[in-house]
Structure formats: structure tokens, C-alpha cells
Write an enzyme that holds these catalytic residues in place. Sequence first.
Site, PDB file in Angstrom:
ATOM      1  N   TYR A  42      31.833  16.024 205.913  1.00  0.00           N
ATOM      2  CA  TYR A  42      32.468  15.569 204.909  1.00  0.00           C
ATOM      3  C   TYR A  42      32.169  14.070 204.365  1.00  0.00           C
ATOM      4  CZ  TYR A  42      37.080  14.358 202.556  1.00  0.00           C
ATOM      5  OH  TYR A  42      38.097  13.885 201.972  1.00  0.00           O
ATOM      6  N   ASP A  92      35.405  28.445 188.799  1.00  0.00           N
ATOM      7  CA  ASP A  92      34.542  28.094 189.768  1.00  0.00           C
ATOM      8  C   ASP A  92      33.625  26.879 189.570  1.00  0.00           C
ATOM      9  OD1 ASP A  92      32.790  27.641 192.110  1.00  0.00           O
ATOM     10  OD2 ASP A  92      32.495  29.670 192.376  1.00  0.00           O
ATOM     11  N   LYS A 101      30.582  12.477 201.156  1.00  0.00           N
ATOM     12  CA  LYS A 101      31.327  11.734 200.145  1.00  0.00           C
ATOM     13  C   LYS A 101      30.504  10.404 200.063  1.00  0.00           C
ATOM     14  CE  LYS A 101      35.207  13.592 199.291  1.00  0.00           C
ATOM     15  NZ  LYS A 101      35.510  13.989 197.939  1.00  0.00           N
ATOM     16  N   ASP A 106      41.258  25.950 188.812  1.00  0.00           N
ATOM     17  CA  ASP A 106      40.956  25.954 190.443  1.00  0.00           C
ATOM     18  C   ASP A 106      40.371  27.315 190.485  1.00  0.00           C
ATOM     19  OD1 ASP A 106      41.662  26.196 193.115  1.00  0.00           O
ATOM     20  OD2 ASP A 106      42.729  24.280 192.789  1.00  0.00           O
ATOM     21  N   ARG A 135      41.890  29.099 193.028  1.00  0.00           N
ATOM     22  CA  ARG A 135      43.096  29.684 193.380  1.00  0.00           C
ATOM     23  C   ARG A 135      43.952  30.073 192.358  1.00  0.00           C
ATOM     24  NH1 ARG A 135      46.393  25.878 197.585  1.00  0.00           N
ATOM     25  NH2 ARG A 135      44.648  24.549 198.268  1.00  0.00           N
ATOM     26  N   GLY A 182      45.524  21.849 194.514  1.00  0.00           N
ATOM     27  CA  GLY A 182      45.568  21.376 195.896  1.00  0.00           C
ATOM     28  C   GLY A 182      46.272  20.477 196.132  1.00  0.00           C
ATOM     29  N   GLY A 203      40.181  21.719 190.606  1.00  0.00           N
ATOM     30  CA  GLY A 203      40.978  21.754 191.766  1.00  0.00           C
ATOM     31  C   GLY A 203      42.243  21.258 191.651  1.00  0.00           C
TER      32      GLY A 203
HETATM   33  P1  NAD Z   1      42.689  20.491 198.686  1.00  0.00           P
HETATM   34  O1  NAD Z   1      41.896  21.176 199.536  1.00  0.00           O
HETATM   35  O2  NAD Z   1      44.382  20.414 198.757  1.00  0.00           O
HETATM   36  O3  NAD Z   1      42.431  20.889 197.360  1.00  0.00           O
HETATM   37  C1  NAD Z   1      41.308  21.152 196.657  1.00  0.00           C
HETATM   38  C2  NAD Z   1      41.523  22.102 195.795  1.00  0.00           C
HETATM   39  O4  NAD Z   1      40.078  22.676 195.175  1.00  0.00           O
HETATM   40  C3  NAD Z   1      41.916  23.598 196.218  1.00  0.00           C
HETATM   41  O5  NAD Z   1      43.145  23.730 195.283  1.00  0.00           O
HETATM   42  C4  NAD Z   1      40.629  24.522 196.136  1.00  0.00           C
HETATM   43  O6  NAD Z   1      41.317  25.920 195.806  1.00  0.00           O
HETATM   44  C5  NAD Z   1      39.876  24.024 194.936  1.00  0.00           C
HETATM   45  N1  NAD Z   1      38.386  24.509 195.024  1.00  0.00           N
HETATM   46  C6  NAD Z   1      37.801  24.460 196.154  1.00  0.00           C
HETATM   47  N2  NAD Z   1      36.645  24.896 195.863  1.00  0.00           N
HETATM   48  C7  NAD Z   1      36.654  25.364 194.428  1.00  0.00           C
HETATM   49  C8  NAD Z   1      35.759  25.529 193.434  1.00  0.00           C
HETATM   50  N3  NAD Z   1      34.505  26.186 194.036  1.00  0.00           N
HETATM   51  N4  NAD Z   1      35.621  25.696 192.174  1.00  0.00           N
HETATM   52  C9  NAD Z   1      37.131  25.078 191.630  1.00  0.00           C
HETATM   53  N5  NAD Z   1      38.114  24.673 192.861  1.00  0.00           N
HETATM   54  C10 NAD Z   1      37.704  24.779 194.006  1.00  0.00           C
HETATM   55  O7  NAD Z   1      42.123  18.897 198.420  1.00  0.00           O
HETATM   56  P2  NAD Z   1      42.902  17.575 198.137  1.00  0.00           P
HETATM   57  O8  NAD Z   1      43.785  16.862 199.349  1.00  0.00           O
HETATM   58  O9  NAD Z   1      43.916  17.709 196.989  1.00  0.00           O
HETATM   59  O10 NAD Z   1      41.676  16.618 197.634  1.00  0.00           O
HETATM   60  C11 NAD Z   1      41.335  16.319 196.560  1.00  0.00           C
HETATM   61  C12 NAD Z   1      39.982  15.403 196.556  1.00  0.00           C
HETATM   62  O11 NAD Z   1      40.400  14.099 197.224  1.00  0.00           O
HETATM   63  C13 NAD Z   1      39.086  15.973 197.429  1.00  0.00           C
HETATM   64  O12 NAD Z   1      37.809  15.490 197.099  1.00  0.00           O
HETATM   65  C14 NAD Z   1      39.172  15.298 198.895  1.00  0.00           C
HETATM   66  O13 NAD Z   1      38.046  14.994 199.358  1.00  0.00           O
HETATM   67  C15 NAD Z   1      39.816  13.883 198.169  1.00  0.00           C
HETATM   68  N6  NAD Z   1      40.536  13.255 199.049  1.00  0.00           N
HETATM   69  C16 NAD Z   1      41.695  13.645 199.773  1.00  0.00           C
HETATM   70  C17 NAD Z   1      42.483  12.981 200.907  1.00  0.00           C
HETATM   71  C18 NAD Z   1      43.722  13.685 201.298  1.00  0.00           C
HETATM   72  O14 NAD Z   1      44.496  13.246 202.346  1.00  0.00           O
HETATM   73  N7  NAD Z   1      44.383  14.886 200.719  1.00  0.00           N
HETATM   74  C19 NAD Z   1      41.824  11.810 201.151  1.00  0.00           C
HETATM   75  C20 NAD Z   1      40.728  11.154 200.648  1.00  0.00           C
HETATM   76  C21 NAD Z   1      40.144  11.974 199.718  1.00  0.00           C
HETATM   77  C1  AKB Z   2      40.823  14.213 205.486  1.00  0.00           C
HETATM   78  O1  AKB Z   2      41.525  14.080 206.766  1.00  0.00           O
HETATM   79  O2  AKB Z   2      39.698  14.923 205.539  1.00  0.00           O
HETATM   80  C2  AKB Z   2      41.336  13.500 204.584  1.00  0.00           C
HETATM   81  C3  AKB Z   2      40.493  12.474 204.222  1.00  0.00           C
HETATM   82  C4  AKB Z   2      40.985  11.033 204.778  1.00  0.00           C
HETATM   83  O3  AKB Z   2      39.595  12.482 203.286  1.00  0.00           O
HETATM   84  N1  AKB Z   2      42.858  13.585 204.291  1.00  0.00           N
END
Ligand code: NAD
Ligand code: AKB
Length: 313
Positions: A144, A54, A148, A36, A38, A13, A10
Amino acid sequence: MIKDKILVIGACGQIGVELTLELRRIYGGANVVASDLREENPLLKGTGPYVSLDVMNKEMLHVQVIRQNITQIYLLAAILSATGEKNPNLAWHLNTTSLLNVLDIAKDENIRKVYWPSSIAVFGPTSPKKNCPQQTIIEPITVYGISKYAGEFWCNYFNHRYKVDVRSLRYPGLISYKSEPGGGTTDYAVEIFHDALAENHYTCFLKEDTYLPMMYMPDAIRATIELMESDEDKISIRTSYNISGMSFSPKEIGEEIKKHLPGFTMNYEPDYRLPIAQSWPQSIDDSVAQKDWDWKPKYNLASMTSEMLKNMK
Ligand code: NAD
Ligand code: AKB
């Protein structure tokens, strides 16, 4: 000394791009394999190896882990809160199966360490709103959040039963300018900067007084690496650590932006994301992370806002 080879799943992302770049700075570009579904993010191009992967395909994942001699895995692939509500089955399936695939392979291949992020979304309306503690009532209302919370207990289980050294943080909403956020409820706190700079106006999908825990991306990246580099005997939490950066409402961040862009205006058109946001705590108690591995954030609302505007301009 063990020479680590890291796989980031991932990596294209919101977090993945910045985390991969920082891991490559520390461990060397060739030792951090980005992957990723993507296409490779332009910011990653030329900084180290990239594979299309994947995470749901366990066999392919296993092959990559063996072929690349991987010793650490960072699993970031997930569907976030707002997108998850549009397709709950898909969100549950991706968020839990991806983790189980990684944990199983980590167990079988003696992977040294695994990182998997949880979220403040594990908390629900019955959790304390202010300074929400590490251990408390947890009754999430989003798919979600449910995924988690289940994931946290899988991490705990694999650590206790199979000694997999898996570590986790409950990130708050993350604010960044290098890569786009991917379908979360806290995304408004990134969109607001783009719209402020482009149009000097932002229409917010939450109400003006919706307080949420947030963190500037450099703090989140530092927390992740500090946790992963801590000695194993310092890690007392094997579900996921609360970490805190700052808390603010849409009105407050709007007022902060206005100090830099005086003509900036906002209006509010709350949608389906408002009840999600209202179900989460407003602030987080991260005293266990402070005590265990000396966690301390650097950025507050004022410093994050001025950095975001300076970098985005
Ligand atoms: P994001 O959606 O920006 O990135 C996720 C990436 O995973 C994407 O690039 C997507 O293409 C890739 N992906 C999706 N399905 C896939 C698959 N089957 N195989 C391989 N890659 C795949 O998410 P993010 O914001 O970067 O979050 C990353 C992690 O952090 C997640 O677990 C999310 O729950 C956690 N998180 C994020 C936030 C936030 O604010 N961004 C807050 C709390 C927790
Ligand atoms: C969301 O809003 O889903 C994320 C998170 C707090 O996990 N940024």
C-alpha cells in the site's frame, strides 16, 4: 464563473460518503456524481446522482466523464494497508492503474482539477518517528505504501509534464462514525468506539504504546476541500502534502473513552498489523500545508472522543 461537475470515484467508502455529502452541500446535489463498485450507500440515496463504475475499466470511465460533462474528479478507490498485505498484486494493480486511468483521462479531457489521497503509509522505518517532515527518507514496507509513493510521483509527473492540476494529501488514520473503515491498520481507532459502546471492552490488534498520527473525519473533509479550493499558485507540493491532526496510542484513547464510560476495559492481542503500524511515524510535521494554504486542524483526542461517543450513542 465555471460551473463544476464533480465525479467521486469510491464514493461508498469511509471517506467517500462524507466527502460526497459535503461536496453536494457546497456544489449542489445534481452537480456531484457519486460512483463505486458497491451498491449505493444508504446515506447517499436521494442526495444526488449515482453510477455504478469500475475505475479499472478505462473506457467506461472515459464514457462517464464525457457523458456527465465532468470537470473535477475525486479518486478515492483503493485497497488499504492491512487488506493490501493479503493480496499485494491486487493492491498494487488497483491503486496504481486507477490513478493512471484518471490522470490520462484528465489530461485528454482537460479536467480542471483532480484529487487523489496519499497516506502516512508512504513513510517507513527509516523515516523520522517524531514530527516527520514533508521531505525526508521514504522507504515504505507495505505494498500500500509503495503504491501510494509511486502514485505521488505520477501526480507530480502529470502536473509538470501535462499541467494536470492534481492535488493530494497524505492522510493520517481517519476516525469516523458515518461509514465503516475499509481494511486499514489505523481502523482500531474506529473499532474501539463500536466495541466500547456494545461491550464496554475492546481487544486491540496493536500494542498499547503504538503511537500513530490520526485525524477526525470532519477535519479530513475540510482539509480536502480547502486544498481543492486554494488558488493554484499557492500549491507548492505536487506529490502530496503532509497533514496532521492528533497522535495517540491505544492506551491513551482507551483512557479517554474511560472518562465517558467508566467501566471500559481493554486487552491487547497484536497481530500482523503491528509491524505495519510500527513502521509509520508517530507524528507528522505539516508546516508546509500550514504555510501554503493555512491548514489547521480543529479536533484533538478529547474533542474527537466526546464527539464520536455522542454521535454513535
Ligand atoms: P474505503 O476502502 O473505505 O473505500 C474505497 C471505496 O472504493 C470502496 O467503497 C470500494 O468499493 C471502492 N472501490 C474499490 N475498488 C473499486 C473499483 N475498481 N472501482 C470503483 N470503486 C472501487 O477507503 P477509504 O478509507 O474511504 O479511503 C479512500 C482513499 O483515502 C484511499 O485512497 C485511501 O488510500 C486513502 N486514505 C484513507 C485513510 C483512512 O484512514 N481511511 C488514510 C489515508 C489515506
Ligand atoms: C491504513 O491504515 O491503511 C489507512 C492509512 C493510514 O492510509 N488508514
